[in-house]
Write a protein that holds these residues in place. Structure first.
Motif, PDB file in Angstrom:
ATOM      1  N   ILE A   1       2.045 -30.429  58.371  1.00  0.00           N
ATOM      2  CA  ILE A   1       2.026 -31.373  59.492  1.00  0.00           C
ATOM      3  C   ILE A   1       1.315 -30.667  60.644  1.00  0.00           C
ATOM      4  O   ILE A   1       1.634 -29.513  60.935  1.00  0.00           O
ATOM      5  CB  ILE A   1       3.473 -31.717  59.914  1.00  0.00           C
ATOM      6  N   PRO A   2       0.351 -31.305  61.294  1.00  0.00           N
ATOM      7  CA  PRO A   2      -0.297 -30.637  62.430  1.00  0.00           C
ATOM      8  C   PRO A   2       0.751 -30.215  63.468  1.00  0.00           C
ATOM      9  O   PRO A   2       1.701 -30.968  63.727  1.00  0.00           O
ATOM     10  CB  PRO A   2      -1.224 -31.709  63.005  1.00  0.00           C
ATOM     11  N   ALA A   3       0.592 -29.012  64.019  1.00  0.00           N
ATOM     12  CA  ALA A   3       1.553 -28.516  65.002  1.00  0.00           C
ATOM     13  C   ALA A   3       1.734 -29.543  66.116  1.00  0.00           C
ATOM     14  O   ALA A   3       0.765 -30.103  66.621  1.00  0.00           O
ATOM     15  CB  ALA A   3       1.070 -27.183  65.576  1.00  0.00           C
ATOM     16  N   GLY A   4       2.972 -29.819  66.445  1.00  0.00           N
ATOM     17  CA  GLY A   4       3.273 -30.761  67.519  1.00  0.00           C
ATOM     18  C   GLY A   4       3.623 -32.157  67.033  1.00  0.00           C
ATOM     19  O   GLY A   4       4.070 -32.987  67.820  1.00  0.00           O
ATOM     20  N   GLN A   5       3.418 -32.439  65.739  1.00  0.00           N
ATOM     21  CA  GLN A   5       3.654 -33.802  65.256  1.00  0.00           C
ATOM     22  C   GLN A   5       4.997 -33.981  64.550  1.00  0.00           C
ATOM     23  O   GLN A   5       5.404 -35.114  64.286  1.00  0.00           O
ATOM     24  CB  GLN A   5       2.532 -34.242  64.302  1.00  0.00           C
ATOM     25  N   ALA A   6       5.692 -32.889  64.246  1.00  0.00           N
ATOM     26  CA  ALA A   6       6.927 -33.017  63.454  1.00  0.00           C
ATOM     27  C   ALA A   6       7.976 -33.867  64.170  1.00  0.00           C
ATOM     28  O   ALA A   6       8.634 -34.700  63.545  1.00  0.00           O
ATOM     29  CB  ALA A   6       7.498 -31.643  63.122  1.00  0.00           C
ATOM     30  N   LEU A   7       8.104 -33.691  65.468  1.00  0.00           N
ATOM     31  CA  LEU A   7       9.153 -34.428  66.182  1.00  0.00           C
ATOM     32  C   LEU A   7       8.844 -35.925  66.228  1.00  0.00           C
ATOM     33  O   LEU A   7       9.744 -36.755  66.231  1.00  0.00           O
ATOM     34  CB  LEU A   7       9.346 -33.858  67.590  1.00  0.00           C
ATOM     35  N   ARG A   8       7.547 -36.260  66.238  1.00  0.00           N
ATOM     36  CA  ARG A   8       7.171 -37.677  66.195  1.00  0.00           C
ATOM     37  C   ARG A   8       7.549 -38.275  64.845  1.00  0.00           C
ATOM     38  O   ARG A   8       7.993 -39.413  64.754  1.00  0.00           O
ATOM     39  CB  ARG A   8       5.670 -37.837  66.427  1.00  0.00           C
ATOM     40  N   ILE A   9       7.342 -37.498  63.801  1.00  0.00           N
ATOM     41  CA  ILE A   9       7.694 -37.991  62.460  1.00  0.00           C
ATOM     42  C   ILE A   9       9.205 -38.157  62.335  1.00  0.00           C
ATOM     43  O   ILE A   9       9.686 -39.130  61.761  1.00  0.00           O
ATOM     44  CB  ILE A   9       7.115 -37.043  61.386  1.00  0.00           C
ATOM     45  N   ILE A  10       9.943 -37.216  62.906  1.00  0.00           N
ATOM     46  CA  ILE A  10      11.407 -37.306  62.909  1.00  0.00           C
ATOM     47  C   ILE A  10      11.855 -38.614  63.575  1.00  0.00           C
ATOM     48  O   ILE A  10      12.714 -39.329  63.075  1.00  0.00           O
ATOM     49  CB  ILE A  10      12.014 -36.101  63.677  1.00  0.00           C
ATOM     50  N   LYS A  11      11.222 -38.932  64.697  1.00  0.00           N
ATOM     51  CA  LYS A  11      11.579 -40.172  65.403  1.00  0.00           C
ATOM     52  C   LYS A  11      11.102 -41.397  64.639  1.00  0.00           C
ATOM     53  O   LYS A  11      11.819 -42.391  64.519  1.00  0.00           O
ATOM     54  CB  LYS A  11      10.958 -40.177  66.803  1.00  0.00           C
ATOM     55  N   LEU A  12       9.889 -41.312  64.128  1.00  0.00           N
ATOM     56  CA  LEU A  12       9.300 -42.435  63.390  1.00  0.00           C
ATOM     57  C   LEU A  12      10.197 -42.852  62.236  1.00  0.00           C
ATOM     58  O   LEU A  12      10.442 -44.034  62.014  1.00  0.00           O
ATOM     59  CB  LEU A  12       7.933 -42.010  62.867  1.00  0.00           C
ATOM     60  N   LEU A  13      10.694 -41.884  61.491  1.00  0.00           N
ATOM     61  CA  LEU A  13      11.496 -42.190  60.311  1.00  0.00           C
ATOM     62  C   LEU A  13      12.990 -42.094  60.586  1.00  0.00           C
ATOM     63  O   LEU A  13      13.798 -42.175  59.672  1.00  0.00           O
ATOM     64  CB  LEU A  13      11.090 -41.280  59.150  1.00  0.00           C
TER      65      LEU A  13
ATOM     66  N   GLU B   1       6.399 -46.391  51.288  1.00  0.00           N
ATOM     67  CA  GLU B   1       6.059 -46.892  52.620  1.00  0.00           C
ATOM     68  C   GLU B   1       6.278 -45.804  53.686  1.00  0.00           C
ATOM     69  O   GLU B   1       5.439 -45.576  54.550  1.00  0.00           O
ATOM     70  CB  GLU B   1       6.927 -48.113  52.906  1.00  0.00           C
ATOM     71  N   GLU B   2       7.423 -45.131  53.608  1.00  0.00           N
ATOM     72  CA  GLU B   2       7.712 -44.067  54.572  1.00  0.00           C
ATOM     73  C   GLU B   2       6.710 -42.922  54.452  1.00  0.00           C
ATOM     74  O   GLU B   2       6.255 -42.374  55.450  1.00  0.00           O
ATOM     75  CB  GLU B   2       9.131 -43.523  54.354  1.00  0.00           C
ATOM     76  N   ALA B   3       6.370 -42.575  53.204  1.00  0.00           N
ATOM     77  CA  ALA B   3       5.407 -41.488  52.991  1.00  0.00           C
ATOM     78  C   ALA B   3       4.068 -41.844  53.629  1.00  0.00           C
ATOM     79  O   ALA B   3       3.427 -41.007  54.276  1.00  0.00           O
ATOM     80  CB  ALA B   3       5.247 -41.207  51.499  1.00  0.00           C
ATOM     81  N   ASN B   4       3.664 -43.088  53.480  1.00  0.00           N
ATOM     82  CA  ASN B   4       2.390 -43.515  54.068  1.00  0.00           C
ATOM     83  C   ASN B   4       2.454 -43.530  55.596  1.00  0.00           C
ATOM     84  O   ASN B   4       1.472 -43.222  56.263  1.00  0.00           O
ATOM     85  CB  ASN B   4       1.986 -44.887  53.542  1.00  0.00           C
ATOM     86  N   GLU B   5       3.614 -43.885  56.143  1.00  0.00           N
ATOM     87  CA  GLU B   5       3.750 -43.899  57.603  1.00  0.00           C
ATOM     88  C   GLU B   5       3.560 -42.494  58.179  1.00  0.00           C
ATOM     89  O   GLU B   5       3.037 -42.321  59.276  1.00  0.00           O
ATOM     90  CB  GLU B   5       5.121 -44.460  58.000  1.00  0.00           C
ATOM     91  N   ILE B   6       3.968 -41.490  57.423  1.00  0.00           N
ATOM     92  CA  ILE B   6       3.805 -40.111  57.878  1.00  0.00           C
ATOM     93  C   ILE B   6       2.326 -39.774  58.082  1.00  0.00           C
ATOM     94  O   ILE B   6       1.970 -39.019  58.983  1.00  0.00           O
ATOM     95  CB  ILE B   6       4.473 -39.145  56.872  1.00  0.00           C
ATOM     96  N   THR B   7       1.460 -40.376  57.262  1.00  0.00           N
ATOM     97  CA  THR B   7       0.039 -40.060  57.379  1.00  0.00           C
ATOM     98  C   THR B   7      -0.565 -40.523  58.702  1.00  0.00           C
ATOM     99  O   THR B   7      -1.621 -40.054  59.087  1.00  0.00           O
ATOM    100  CB  THR B   7      -0.797 -40.676  56.226  1.00  0.00           C
ATOM    101  N   LEU B   8       0.118 -41.425  59.399  1.00  0.00           N
ATOM    102  CA  LEU B   8      -0.339 -41.816  60.737  1.00  0.00           C
ATOM    103  C   LEU B   8      -0.467 -40.595  61.635  1.00  0.00           C
ATOM    104  O   LEU B   8      -1.399 -40.471  62.413  1.00  0.00           O
ATOM    105  CB  LEU B   8       0.683 -42.752  61.388  1.00  0.00           C
ATOM    106  N   PHE B   9       0.510 -39.694  61.547  1.00  0.00           N
ATOM    107  CA  PHE B   9       0.538 -38.527  62.428  1.00  0.00           C
ATOM    108  C   PHE B   9       0.184 -37.238  61.704  1.00  0.00           C
ATOM    109  O   PHE B   9      -0.047 -36.217  62.338  1.00  0.00           O
ATOM    110  CB  PHE B   9       1.918 -38.402  63.088  1.00  0.00           C
ATOM    111  N   ALA B  10       0.174 -37.276  60.406  1.00  0.00           N
ATOM    112  CA  ALA B  10      -0.111 -36.071  59.626  1.00  0.00           C
ATOM    113  C   ALA B  10      -0.926 -36.459  58.399  1.00  0.00           C
ATOM    114  O   ALA B  10      -0.422 -36.521  57.290  1.00  0.00           O
ATOM    115  CB  ALA B  10       1.198 -35.391  59.221  1.00  0.00           C
ATOM    116  N   PRO B  11      -2.235 -36.728  58.610  1.00  0.00           N
ATOM    117  CA  PRO B  11      -3.058 -37.242  57.517  1.00  0.00           C
ATOM    118  C   PRO B  11      -3.144 -36.308  56.311  1.00  0.00           C
ATOM    119  O   PRO B  11      -3.378 -36.764  55.199  1.00  0.00           O
ATOM    120  CB  PRO B  11      -4.443 -37.424  58.143  1.00  0.00           C
ATOM    121  N   LEU B  12      -2.981 -35.009  56.541  1.00  0.00           N
ATOM    122  CA  LEU B  12      -3.120 -34.060  55.443  1.00  0.00           C
ATOM    123  C   LEU B  12      -1.777 -33.512  54.969  1.00  0.00           C
ATOM    124  O   LEU B  12      -1.720 -32.513  54.254  1.00  0.00           O
ATOM    125  CB  LEU B  12      -4.031 -32.893  55.866  1.00  0.00           C
ATOM    126  N   ALA B  13      -0.702 -34.156  55.367  1.00  0.00           N
ATOM    127  CA  ALA B  13       0.625 -33.654  54.994  1.00  0.00           C
ATOM    128  C   ALA B  13       0.788 -33.646  53.477  1.00  0.00           C
ATOM    129  O   ALA B  13       0.280 -34.520  52.786  1.00  0.00           O
ATOM    130  CB  ALA B  13       1.705 -34.530  55.616  1.00  0.00           C
TER     131      ALA B  13
END
Ligand code: ZN
Length: 151
Positions: free
Chosen positions: A19-31, A67-79
């Motif tokens: 996950i690009p540095a700085g995006q983990a907390l957004r993913i935590i909130k997103l999901l 669906e959730e896995a794909n949503e993660i790619t919004l903030f972490a395209p290479l996750a």
């Protein structure tokens, strides 16, 4: 086993890495992992060969929907998303940028009807080079994904 692994291994669950540095907390909130009852481990600014710095999330006893896995790619395209059972990776989840996003984020346009009517938000997702844009289905305005600073 990697020597650089600085977060403890999990028995069963999901590891979201690269996950690009700085995006983990957004993913935590997103999901909505912050409401999750089992253990969630978050690594921030870990050193990564490819990315320089990266974030990492481990969620015990939780498996993501496609669906959730794909949503993660919004903030972490290479996750990379790995499913762990008995401390072993049993599956690598392949992701693609979702075509639409419903219900999980609100429209940044304050005048948008989604703020005054009881309707679920819905956005079309488009990618232009490295920019991920969301287009509201109601007000048709487009927003860079980085507008979502509340995530
Ligand atoms: Zn809107």
């Amino acid at each position: 086993v990697s020597k650089t692994l600085s977060v403890s291994a999990i028995n069963n669950g999901t590891v979201i890495d690269h996950i690009p540095a700085g995006q983990a907390l957004r993913i935590i909130k997103l999901l909505k992992f912050s409401n999750y009852k089992n253990c969630v481990t978050i690594g921030l600014n870990l050193t990564s060969k490819g990315l320089g710095f990266k974030d990492l999330i481990k969620i015990e006893d939780r498996f993501l929907s496609a669906e959730e896995a794909n949503e993660i790619t919004l903030f972490a395209p290479l996750a990379t998303i790995n499913i762990i059972k008995n401390f072993e990776v049993i599956k690598k989840v392949t992701t693609e940028l979702p075509k639409t996003i419903s219900n999980i984020i609100t429209c940044p346009n304050e005048k948008c009807i989604t703020h005054s009517e009881p309707v679920a938000s819905c956005f079309n997702v488009e990618q232009f080079a490295k920019h991920v844009m969301l287009i509201c289905n109601y007000c048709e305005k487009r927003f860079d994904r980085d507008v979502y600073t509340n995530l």
